[in-house]
Design a protein around this motif. Structure first.
Motif: not given
Length: 723
Positions: A704-709, A694-700
């Motif tokens: 979590k602002v996105s999630e890809f599995e 699972t890959i996630r973008h985060h704010r500083v």
């Protein structure tokens, strides 16, 4: 008989201030809110009700109180017992005898240090009492200051079944242990030597361990075996002010950083510094705009390039953020957590100005899948201890081990665009909450070609490294996290740089050497693949050292990776059976990128090698690309090859630019023109099911602002009205 004596210093401890003292009876009347002490308030160490368990309950019958003696009659059942609070400056005499095989001790200056240290159990200095050899000097032998200072070899220790006489003198920061009339161990509980002892002990993480504090207690321990105590005599001593000598360097204000970890090796870096922290009240640099900086970049006179940016009569060491180095010696000790007996130490290394006072060690023969503690000691050139620092790292699991893992990816930092004041960057506390097993910094760790100062000379480049890694959040994170550092253009020389270029007084080759050999953990070839357990393998790519000039016509001969690195990449990918293969690149391979950029594989000027890479990477199952460099967060899929790429975004909300918010292209699966970081989580949810990534973008700040599995599913995207 147990005796308690109080000297004038007792007035410093009102809770135990006596109304009367009878040395022959060993009794002390405790003060009771100004009222006359009743009989039930008489304290006598020989009485059961003077003691409590560590859980503040009555003492069990595992302890016997008879004829003025205290005996642990039922080992492992009696439990450790503690006194009420007593003065922490004192002399204490007593006698004891043990049976064979006993492990016990008397602890003093006992208190709690928080949940992070042995779940907030009562801890303190310990006069160790154990069935040990008379000539033992180990930190766990009789009369040692347990786990901190061993006793002398020449001492008289009577065997089990015979009485021994012990004494502790603890006044201020000085503590002494006596055995049968001889002083056998001593320490000063402040300064670098004590800090080193703590760093190498089980008590690391405590605050002011061993130093006197109001409310301290004494403890008799139950660690196994029968022991009897008698004839305690306690004398409260007058408190002595702790010496407040000004500490002298060298210090370790840049802590440590590491790189290139695999199952069995890692490289550790440190630097000796003049001061404990960076200069926070220093002078500001002379303001120079971009146009003027561009003109200065063509000048080779290093003195002029430095002088024009400093206020009149100022030196570089006087500037805001300065963290100058200082010559000294350093030594590294390392050991698996909880296995301090397996500690190994390097030889002392002398640091000097030629290498910016840095030192490095390549550690080999490490254990796979192991968290290690590191302790760096610093001393003056003539051998006076001056500083100590503890850190950590972990090694990768064996390639056959199915293990859950977490990691982070970040890029694009600099001092002037930090977003958490003098603490540094907000992403570091946020990433620390994730507790990654490793992190990849994908380049542009600092920017030479940005102001305050424009780093047009090697001293100015070194200044920037000393400054950014003395920011507490940044420094402390890398001091204890396994890391892979990649460099890019701004931390090699300047924007879009390549071999043969210059920036002020610095050549490209000098910039490469400064990064590769001095300021970061070294490795001859700056690329590597590391297997992290059964299902995850990462590739660390080098994007500057081997590249062709950007202005060279595109074609089969034009390269960023260089033929040797590219051949290695293709071969190791073909050889890998990892389920997930993560390519960590300093620059994009898929993109999209800005139309005016001319520096990476997503740009037309490197179109030939870009297509070659995308075709090859997409043909290998499980490949995903992670890149730095770009100042926005994105996930994209190449339209021609279906190759996935994730851009982590800059490490600060003051550092995002270069892409228009809302300009989503067909290749985008996620776009956010803001700062933040990436995280990845490899999980084995069921023994009968394959792992997922699972890959996630985060704010500083970590949200979590996105999630890809992966294997791929429909992504989750958090609402982010600010884009």
């Amino acid at each position: 008989m147990f005796r308690i004596f109080f000297c004038t210093a007792v007035v410093l401890c009102p809770a135990v201030l006596p109304r009367s003292v009878s040395p022959t009876r060993g009794l002390v009347a405790q003060e009771s809110s100004g009222e006359t002490a009743g009989a039930d308030e008489i304290t006598d160490w020989a009485r059961r009700d003077f003691w409590r368990t560590t859980g503040d309950k009555p003492v069990s019958d595992g302890w016997q109180f008879q004829d003025g003696a205290i005996t642990l009659a039922k080992p492992r059942e009696g439990g450790s017992i503690v006194t009420p609070p007593l003065p922490s400056h004192f002399e204490l005499d007593w006698q004891w005898k043990i049976e064979e095989g006993v492990n016990s001790g008397l602890k003093y200056r006992v208190r709690r240090f928080g949940k992070h240290l042995f779940s907030n159990r009562l801890l303190g200095l310990e006069y160790q009492i154990i069935d040990s050899q008379p000539d033992s000097t180990s930190k766990g032998s009789t009369a040692s200051i347990y786990d901190l200072v061993g006793p002398t070899k020449e001492k008289t220790l009577n065997p089990p079944g015979q009485w021994n006489h012990s004494k502790i003198v603890a006044v201020g920061d000085k503590i002494e242990h006596f055995l049968n009339g001889e002083r056998v161990a001593a320490a000063i509980t402040s300064g670098p030597e004590w800090e080193t002892a703590i760093a190498l002990s089980k008590f690391y993480g405590s605050s002011d361990f061993g130093r006197p504090q109001t409310g301290d207690r004494f403890m008799l321990t139950d660690h196994g075996g029968k022991i009897t105590y008698k004839d305690f005599q306690f004398v409260a001593r007058e408190a002595v002010e702790s010496s407040q000598e000004t500490r002298q360097g060298p210090f370790l204000a840049n802590a440590t950083r590491n790189s290139w970890a695999d199952q069995n090796s890692i490289v550790i870096w440190t630097r000796t510094t003049r001061n404990q922290e960076m200069l926070v009240d220093g002078k500001p640099f002379v303001q120079i705009d971009r146009k003027r900086a561009g003109q200065l970049a063509k000048i080779k006179d290093a003195d002029k390039l430095l002088g024009v940016q400093l206020p009149e009569d100022a030196s570089l060491d006087q500037m805001f953020g300065a963290c100058p180095g200082e010559a000294g010696k350093v030594r590294l000790t390392y050991f698996p957590n909880q296995k301090r007996n397996a500690a190994k130490s390097t030889q002392w290394t002398t640091t000097d100005a030629e290498s910016d006072f840095t030192a490095q060690w390549k550690l080999e023969g490490l254990r796979p899948d192991t968290k290690y503690a590191t302790v760096v000691e610093a001393q003056t050139v003539d051998g006076r201890p001056s500083a100590v620092l503890r850190g950590s790292f972990r090694t990768a699991p064996n390639p056959t081990e199915p293990e859950d893992l977490k990691f982070c990816i970040t890029t694009c930092h600099d001092f002037i665009r930090r977003d958490d004041g003098l603490q540094g960057h907000q992403i570091y506390p946020a990433m620390n909450q994730i507790q990654p097993d490793f992190i990849v910094h994908a380049g542009d760790i600092e920017y030479y070609d940005k102001p305050d100062p424009w780093a047009l000379t090697k001293p100015l480049m070194r200044f920037k490294w000393g400054r950014i890694f003395s920011l507490p959040s940044n420094r402390d994170f890398y001091n204890r996290t396994t890391t892979y550092f990649i460099k890019d253009d701004h931390d090699t020389l300047a924007d879009d740089s390549w071999p043969g270029r210059t920036y002020g007084a610095v050549t490209f080759a000098e910039g490469v050497k400064l990064f590769n050999e001095e300021q970061f953990p070294s490795k001859d070839d700056r690329y590597k693949t590391i297997r992290w357990g059964r299902d995850l393998q990462i590739w660390i790519l080098e994007g500057r050292d081997y590249r062709s000039p950007n202005d060279m016509p595109d074609g089969p001969e034009k390269t960023i990776l260089g033929e040797q690195q590219k051949a290695w990449l293709f071969q190791t990918l073909d050889e890998s059976d990892a389920r997930f293969k993560l390519i960590c690149s300093p620059t994009p391979i898929v993109g999209p990128d800005r139309a005016n950029k001319k520096d990476n594989h997503a740009n037309e000027i490197f179109a030939h090698e870009g297509r070659q890479l995308r075709e090859k990477l997409s043909s290998v199952p499980g490949v995903i690309v992670f890149c730095g460099d770009r100042h926005w967060q994105y996930a994209s899929v190449d339209e021609a090859t279906n190759l996935w790429e994730f851009g982590c975004g800059p490490g600060s909300e003051k550092h995002q630019f270069g892409w228009k918010p809302g300009d989503e292209r067909p290749v985008h699966r996620f776009l956010r023109v803001k700062g933040g970081f990436l995280s990845g989580e490899l999980a084995y949810r069921d023994e009968d099911e394959p792992s997922t990534l699972t890959i996630r973008h985060h704010r500083v700040t970590g949200e979590k602002v996105s999630e890809f599995e992966f294997p791929t599913s429909i992504p989750e995207t958090a609402n982010d009205d600010s884009n």
